[in-house]
Design an enzyme around this catalytic site. Sequence first.
Site, short mmCIF file in Angstrom:
data_model
loop_
_atom_site.label_atom_id
_atom_site.label_comp_id
_atom_site.label_asym_id
_atom_site.label_seq_id
_atom_site.Cartn_x
_atom_site.Cartn_y
_atom_site.Cartn_z
N LYS A 127 0.86 -1.31 0.09
CA LYS A 127 -0.22 -0.10 0.24
C LYS A 127 0.87 1.11 0.07
O LYS A 127 0.54 2.35 -0.70
CB LYS A 127 -0.78 -0.03 1.11
CG LYS A 127 -1.73 1.31 1.31
CD LYS A 127 -2.74 1.18 2.58
CE LYS A 127 -3.55 2.55 2.69
NZ LYS A 127 -4.66 2.37 3.29
N HIS A 132 -9.54 -24.75 -37.81
CA HIS A 132 -10.89 -24.74 -37.13
C HIS A 132 -11.10 -25.49 -36.01
O HIS A 132 -12.20 -25.93 -36.03
CB HIS A 132 -11.91 -24.45 -38.00
CG HIS A 132 -11.76 -23.17 -39.06
ND1 HIS A 132 -11.36 -22.10 -38.47
CD2 HIS A 132 -11.69 -23.32 -40.46
CE1 HIS A 132 -11.56 -21.21 -39.75
NE2 HIS A 132 -11.54 -21.94 -41.02
#
Length: 523
Positions: free
Chosen positions: A134, A276
């Site tokens: 922090k 595919h």
Amino acid sequence: MNALISVSDKTGIVDFARALHALGIKLISTGGTAKLLADEKLPVTEVAELTGFPEMLDGRVKTLHPMVHGGLLARRDVPEHMAALKTHGIDTIDLLVVNLYPFEATVAKPGCTLEDAIENIDIGGPAMVRSAAKNWKDVGVLTDASQYAGVLEELKASGKLADATKFALSVAAFNRISQYDGAISDYLSGIQSDGAHSLFSGQSNGRFVKVQDLRYGENSHQQAALYSDLYPAPGSLVTAKQLQGKELSYNNIADADAAWECVKGFTESACVIVKHANPCGVAVGKDALEAYSKAFKTDPTSAFGGIIALNCTLDEAAAQQISKQFVEVLMAPAFTPAALEVFKTKVNVRILQIDLPPGGDTAWKQGRNLMDVKRVGSGLLMQTADNHELALADLKVVSKLQPTPAQLQDLLFAWKVAKYVKSNAIVFCGGGMTLGVGAGQMSRIDSARIAAIKAANASLDLAGSAVASDAFFPFRDGLDVVVDVGATCVIQPGGSMRDEEVIAAADERGVVMVLSGVRHFRH
């Protein structure tokens, strides 16, 4: 500068601490880490001395103290913060080096108990990491040994860490805490009332790391990125090393995964060509050249612009043959220098080197996913991955005609391929190669007809071929189609209300039918 060091995994920590000391940085540490550093003749202040309060409760309480968190959280640019530190005799902590109790490794061990898991939940470590992360503008926080070298290099060069470095360390720290908390949540919420652990936890916390942004998704108006498991299995696609070629696209990766998952399941030299997301040619051979040549014969048209995967070394002879076609991605566990030289002029071909998995009795050792996930509207479908491998002993012959040894091998080959073909899947095989593949149709009989058309277009004879159907034949008509074009043996799961009718049709047509007892839907 002051550095607080408290690590569970002590890899590299002595050398790192020694280097910090040489830079004039004061060392503060806890418990076992402090003892290790002291044994190495490094001057170190124990946290208990810093806080004036002894470690207690078997080490559960040692760093949860204002003398620690005040030194981590105080903003150096806020006079009131610095005045408070001075009033209470608190020194700033400028560098925090913490890695956490090994919760993930503990719960991964066979026989891990709830008590073992609970005792390996770190409390003080994550609290310190969050405080330091922090306050990243003033504190550098290291949570992994891989960060030591870079931090040392920067400290030696400039005597401090750049803001960009501290911010990157902060992000990595919060990521680590998220991963850690997610692992705890997954494990604990999976414990059932009888004490057993469910495969499906009460809350799913995905832990993935971004590998790269992609140019676009399935279509150019979609955005995409590739993520890796936090701990990817050896031999899985994300462990690949790209040796040459353009950046991989979303569709390249999806198709490459289908090809690699299929090819690595063969013990003989094998080649899989995917277009595919469906195998359009699969074959085994004595080497890469033979396997590729046979696979290509199945459907040369669809192979154009396809993905090619081999489970054996690609040599110059095979490379010369493959280079004659347009290929998007080429994968193999190894390439000879001469083979790579062949593709140097084809700079757009993406060449991936992937080590084969070590093999074994777990999905991890086989380089496979344990779970599969599919996104649905505001939710996820989760299932154990389809890692079932069919053995010869699993086959149940239900026809009057018995299969020959050669037919059994063809049937197992066809079944292995059908597992990777989109449902409804019909696969004709013979002589260690696919002859016709029908995929993704709403009707199984249409898949059968398409597979036969594909074979005819490639001038491949289906007489005496083996056929795999990924799910049961609901009626005899699908069986009649494959037999009409030359199939003499069929493998299917069974389980239809009309099984007896279909088996009777097999006997009437004089073909072998065996049941696998499992299906391989692939949607």
